[in-house]
Design a protein around this motif. Structure first.
Motif, mmCIF file in Angstrom:
data_model
loop_
_atom_site.group_PDB
_atom_site.id
_atom_site.type_symbol
_atom_site.label_atom_id
_atom_site.label_comp_id
_atom_site.label_asym_id
_atom_site.label_seq_id
_atom_site.Cartn_x
_atom_site.Cartn_y
_atom_site.Cartn_z
ATOM 1 N N SER A 39 0.846 -1.184 0.000
ATOM 2 C CA SER A 39 0.000 0.000 0.000
ATOM 3 C C SER A 39 0.880 1.233 0.000
ATOM 4 O O SER A 39 2.059 1.178 0.363
ATOM 5 C CB SER A 39 -0.912 -0.013 1.231
ATOM 6 O OG SER A 39 -1.733 1.142 1.273
ATOM 7 N N THR A 40 0.302 2.369 -0.379
ATOM 8 C CA THR A 40 1.021 3.632 -0.337
ATOM 9 C C THR A 40 0.063 4.763 -0.001
ATOM 10 O O THR A 40 -1.121 4.699 -0.328
ATOM 11 C CB THR A 40 1.718 3.923 -1.679
ATOM 12 O OG1 THR A 40 2.437 5.168 -1.577
ATOM 13 C CG2 THR A 40 0.720 4.017 -2.822
ATOM 14 N N ASP A 41 0.600 5.783 0.670
ATOM 15 C CA ASP A 41 -0.168 6.997 0.936
ATOM 16 C C ASP A 41 0.335 8.160 0.090
ATOM 17 O O ASP A 41 -0.040 9.301 0.315
ATOM 18 C CB ASP A 41 -0.086 7.364 2.417
ATOM 19 C CG ASP A 41 1.341 7.672 2.874
ATOM 20 O OD1 ASP A 41 2.294 7.468 2.088
ATOM 21 O OD2 ASP A 41 1.516 8.120 4.023
ATOM 22 N N ARG A 65 3.445 9.081 0.000
ATOM 23 C CA ARG A 65 4.745 9.470 0.565
ATOM 24 C C ARG A 65 5.568 8.259 0.998
ATOM 25 O O ARG A 65 6.791 8.291 0.968
ATOM 26 C CB ARG A 65 4.554 10.394 1.765
ATOM 27 C CG ARG A 65 3.953 11.753 1.419
ATOM 28 C CD ARG A 65 3.957 12.657 2.634
ATOM 29 N NE ARG A 65 3.130 12.096 3.707
ATOM 30 C CZ ARG A 65 3.397 12.250 5.003
ATOM 31 N NH1 ARG A 65 4.465 12.916 5.389
ATOM 32 N NH2 ARG A 65 2.585 11.730 5.916
ATOM 33 N N TRP A 67 8.677 -1.057 5.243
ATOM 34 C CA TRP A 67 8.302 0.230 4.681
ATOM 35 C C TRP A 67 9.525 0.890 4.058
ATOM 36 O O TRP A 67 10.675 0.552 4.356
ATOM 37 C CB TRP A 67 7.695 1.144 5.742
ATOM 38 C CG TRP A 67 8.684 1.742 6.708
ATOM 39 C CD1 TRP A 67 9.215 1.154 7.810
ATOM 40 C CD2 TRP A 67 9.261 3.056 6.618
ATOM 41 N NE1 TRP A 67 10.078 2.006 8.435
ATOM 42 C CE2 TRP A 67 10.124 3.189 7.739
ATOM 43 C CE3 TRP A 67 9.129 4.120 5.734
ATOM 44 C CZ2 TRP A 67 10.869 4.352 7.974
ATOM 45 C CZ3 TRP A 67 9.859 5.275 5.977
ATOM 46 C CH2 TRP A 67 10.713 5.385 7.075
ATOM 47 N N GLY A 87 -1.492 -0.892 5.618
ATOM 48 C CA GLY A 87 -1.669 0.471 5.141
ATOM 49 C C GLY A 87 -0.752 1.379 5.919
ATOM 50 O O GLY A 87 0.091 0.924 6.698
ATOM 51 N N THR A 88 -0.902 2.679 5.752
ATOM 52 C CA THR A 88 -0.087 3.630 6.493
ATOM 53 C C THR A 88 -0.888 4.884 6.779
ATOM 54 O O THR A 88 -1.705 5.307 5.953
ATOM 55 C CB THR A 88 1.207 3.977 5.742
ATOM 56 O OG1 THR A 88 1.902 5.011 6.463
ATOM 57 C CG2 THR A 88 0.925 4.453 4.332
ATOM 58 N N ASP A 89 -0.639 5.470 7.968
ATOM 59 C CA ASP A 89 -1.256 6.742 8.327
ATOM 60 C C ASP A 89 -0.293 7.905 8.133
ATOM 61 O O ASP A 89 -0.558 9.013 8.576
ATOM 62 C CB ASP A 89 -1.757 6.700 9.767
ATOM 63 C CG ASP A 89 -0.623 6.506 10.785
ATOM 64 O OD1 ASP A 89 0.556 6.479 10.376
ATOM 65 O OD2 ASP A 89 -0.918 6.389 11.978
ATOM 66 N N GLY A 90 0.819 7.647 7.457
ATOM 67 C CA GLY A 90 1.813 8.672 7.197
ATOM 68 C C GLY A 90 2.963 8.671 8.174
ATOM 69 O O GLY A 90 4.061 9.132 7.850
ATOM 70 N N SER A 114 -8.872 0.760 4.128
ATOM 71 C CA SER A 114 -7.800 1.621 3.637
ATOM 72 C C SER A 114 -7.772 2.810 4.585
ATOM 73 O O SER A 114 -8.809 3.436 4.814
ATOM 74 C CB SER A 114 -8.074 2.078 2.198
ATOM 75 O OG SER A 114 -7.036 2.902 1.715
ATOM 76 N N TRP A 115 -6.626 3.080 5.150
ATOM 77 C CA TRP A 115 -6.558 4.092 6.205
ATOM 78 C C TRP A 115 -7.242 5.387 5.778
ATOM 79 O O TRP A 115 -7.022 5.858 4.679
ATOM 80 C CB TRP A 115 -5.101 4.366 6.585
ATOM 81 C CG TRP A 115 -5.003 5.366 7.707
ATOM 82 C CD1 TRP A 115 -4.816 6.710 7.577
ATOM 83 C CD2 TRP A 115 -5.145 5.106 9.096
ATOM 84 N NE1 TRP A 115 -4.824 7.313 8.808
ATOM 85 C CE2 TRP A 115 -5.034 6.348 9.757
ATOM 86 C CE3 TRP A 115 -5.362 3.960 9.838
ATOM 87 C CZ2 TRP A 115 -5.122 6.461 11.142
ATOM 88 C CZ3 TRP A 115 -5.451 4.076 11.211
ATOM 89 C CH2 TRP A 115 -5.328 5.311 11.850
ATOM 90 N N GLU A 129 -6.162 -3.755 -0.787
ATOM 91 C CA GLU A 129 -6.945 -2.542 -0.601
ATOM 92 C C GLU A 129 -7.801 -2.348 -1.852
ATOM 93 O O GLU A 129 -7.614 -3.043 -2.856
ATOM 94 C CB GLU A 129 -6.026 -1.336 -0.408
ATOM 95 C CG GLU A 129 -5.335 -1.297 0.931
ATOM 96 C CD GLU A 129 -4.634 0.025 1.158
ATOM 97 O OE1 GLU A 129 -4.760 0.573 2.243
ATOM 98 O OE2 GLU A 129 -3.959 0.500 0.232
#
Length: 427
Positions: free
Chosen positions: A192-194, A196, A216, A241-244, A279-280, A397
């Motif tokens: 997954s990616t946000d 960044r 990561w 997932g990621t929250d940043g 998905s976050w 996702e």
């Protein structure tokens, strides 16, 4: 019965052969004896086709985290009912207003709008292999002009994560995917990616025990870093997932966890018992549809602020899965969609199932079934015209990307890639 290693090898090898597999029979047959590995491999199937019944039939072949399918064909009509009432708790752009009960005719598969005509800016062609002959596996779109990819030297081998720029036609390497020494049955299960950061999970066996590793790297490029190694029940990772600032994941039995990229121990996100990461920041209380085909999601939770929104479930609805605005599921042998509050109901007769093991609306707008994509904003049905028998997706996702070969066969030199993130809001 096959051993776990034999089953895993069979599914991984199938990625290069793309046969038709009836996996749901295997799921039902082995339900009480399913091991973590079997569940994760089944969860990796990102495409499903079911025709005209409420029986979930998985058809397709598997890659490391996705699948390539022999697609189903939808039928002809879409019916919408009731007046939409946009939610005050979410921000996604709602679809068009419907002030009275209406019936719309959707274009059937044989007459639907070809995706190249309907969304030309979202359809691109790219090489299926890099200069070293490694196979690319598109994961998801990073906005409208970039696609996140895995590059694999062979199925089950560590490779690289790359980004393809659809405007320039150039690739760039994000990071090498490490493989910890001493692991067997290596399998990169999800990514997954946000925009960044990029995060991913792998599963493998070490000294006869299943483990999961969560990794990561900065999307701009850099060395991959191991965030956490999980064993036992904690290793039953279904989605990442990621929250940043952290890598976030959920397990097959429910529960959402977080591990900061910087120093810090992994911890359980409060009040997430029984929740599954979508998905976050979104999570729901129903898991993989392959494992729980009839279970309905009853709520969606914003993990960032704790907001809980209930889902209105009506008679004979099954397999309901919802994003922040839209839901999809099965009712009376056909696929349907609706708002969280039960309004704006639409049915697509002939579509027995929408999406894959996690059939959430993509971008809270698109529903995928077989070789068609239904646009909840416009009512259009986009038809994917493909020379071969499979369509691929490699994310657990709600990925914006679907891809298929430009020529027949399972090892094409080029892919067509549809990036739904590049479709304009009103088109």
């Amino acid at each position: 019965m096959r051993t776990e290693d034999e089953l895993g090898g069979t599914l991984r090898d199938a990625a290069d052969r793309a046969p038709e597999l009836d996996l749901i029979a295997g799921v039902n047959k082995r339900r009480r004896r399913r091991t973590r590995r079997r569940a994760q491999l089944l969860a990796a199937a990102a495409v499903v086709a079911v025709v005209g019944t409420s029986t979930v039939v998985a058809r397709g072949a598997f890659s490391s985290g996705g699948g390539e399918e022999a697609a189903a064909r939808p039928a002809t009509t879409v019916t919408t009912e009731a007046r939409p009432r946009p939610s005050k708790k979410v921000t996604p752009t709602p679809g068009p207003e419907v002030t009275v009960t209406t019936t719309m005719t959707a274009k059937p598969q044989a007459q639907g709008i070809p995706v190249a005509k309907l969304w030309p800016q979202a359809l691109i062609q790219m090489p299926a292999k890099n200069a070293d002959g490694w196979r690319y596996r598109p994961i998801t779109g990073i906005g409208a002009t970039e696609v996140l990819l895995k590059a694999e030297p062979s199925v089950g081998k560590a490779g690289r994560i790359e980004v393809y720029d659809t405007k320039t036609g150039k690739f760039r390497v994000v990071t090498e995917v490490p493989r910890t020494p001493g692991l067997k049955g290596y399998f990169q299960a999800a990514a997954s990616t946000d925009g960044r950061n990029v995060v991913w999970s792998t599963t493998a066996k070490k000294n006869g025990t299943w483990i999961a590793e969560l990794w990561w790297a900065p999307l701009s490029g850099g060395k991959a870093k191991l965030a956490v190694t999980l064993t036992g029940a904690a290793a039953d990772v279904e989605t990442v997932g990621t929250d940043g600032e952290s890598i976030v994941w959920s397990t097959r039995k429910g529960g959402v966890y977080r591990k900061p990229f910087a120093d810090g121990a992994p911890n359980r996100v409060p009040k997430t018992d029984g929740l599954h990461l979508i998905s976050w920041p979104w999570a729901g209380d129903a898991g993989n549809v392959f494992i729980e085909p009839d279970r309905n999601q009853s709520k969606i939770v914003n993990l960032a602020d704790g907001t809980v929104t209930k889902v209105v479930i009506k008679d004979k609805m099954k397999g309901v899965r919802c994003g922040p605005v839209w839901c999809s599921g099965r009712q009376g042998g056909a696929a349907f969609f609706q708002r969280l509050d039960g309004t704006r109901i639409g049915k697509v007769p002939g579509f027995g199932f929408i999406g894959g093991p996690r059939p959430y609306p993509v971008l809270d707008r698109f529903l995928r079934a077989g070789d068609s994509v239904y646009d909840l904003n416009t009512g259009n049905v986009a038809r994917i015209e493909k020379p071969g028998s499979w369509i691929g997706s490699n994310s657990l996702e709600p990925s914006t990307v679907l891809y298929w070969g430009t020529t027949k066969g399972n090892n094409p030199d080029k892919y067509w890639v549809l990036n739904l993130a590049a479709v304009p809001p009103a088109q």
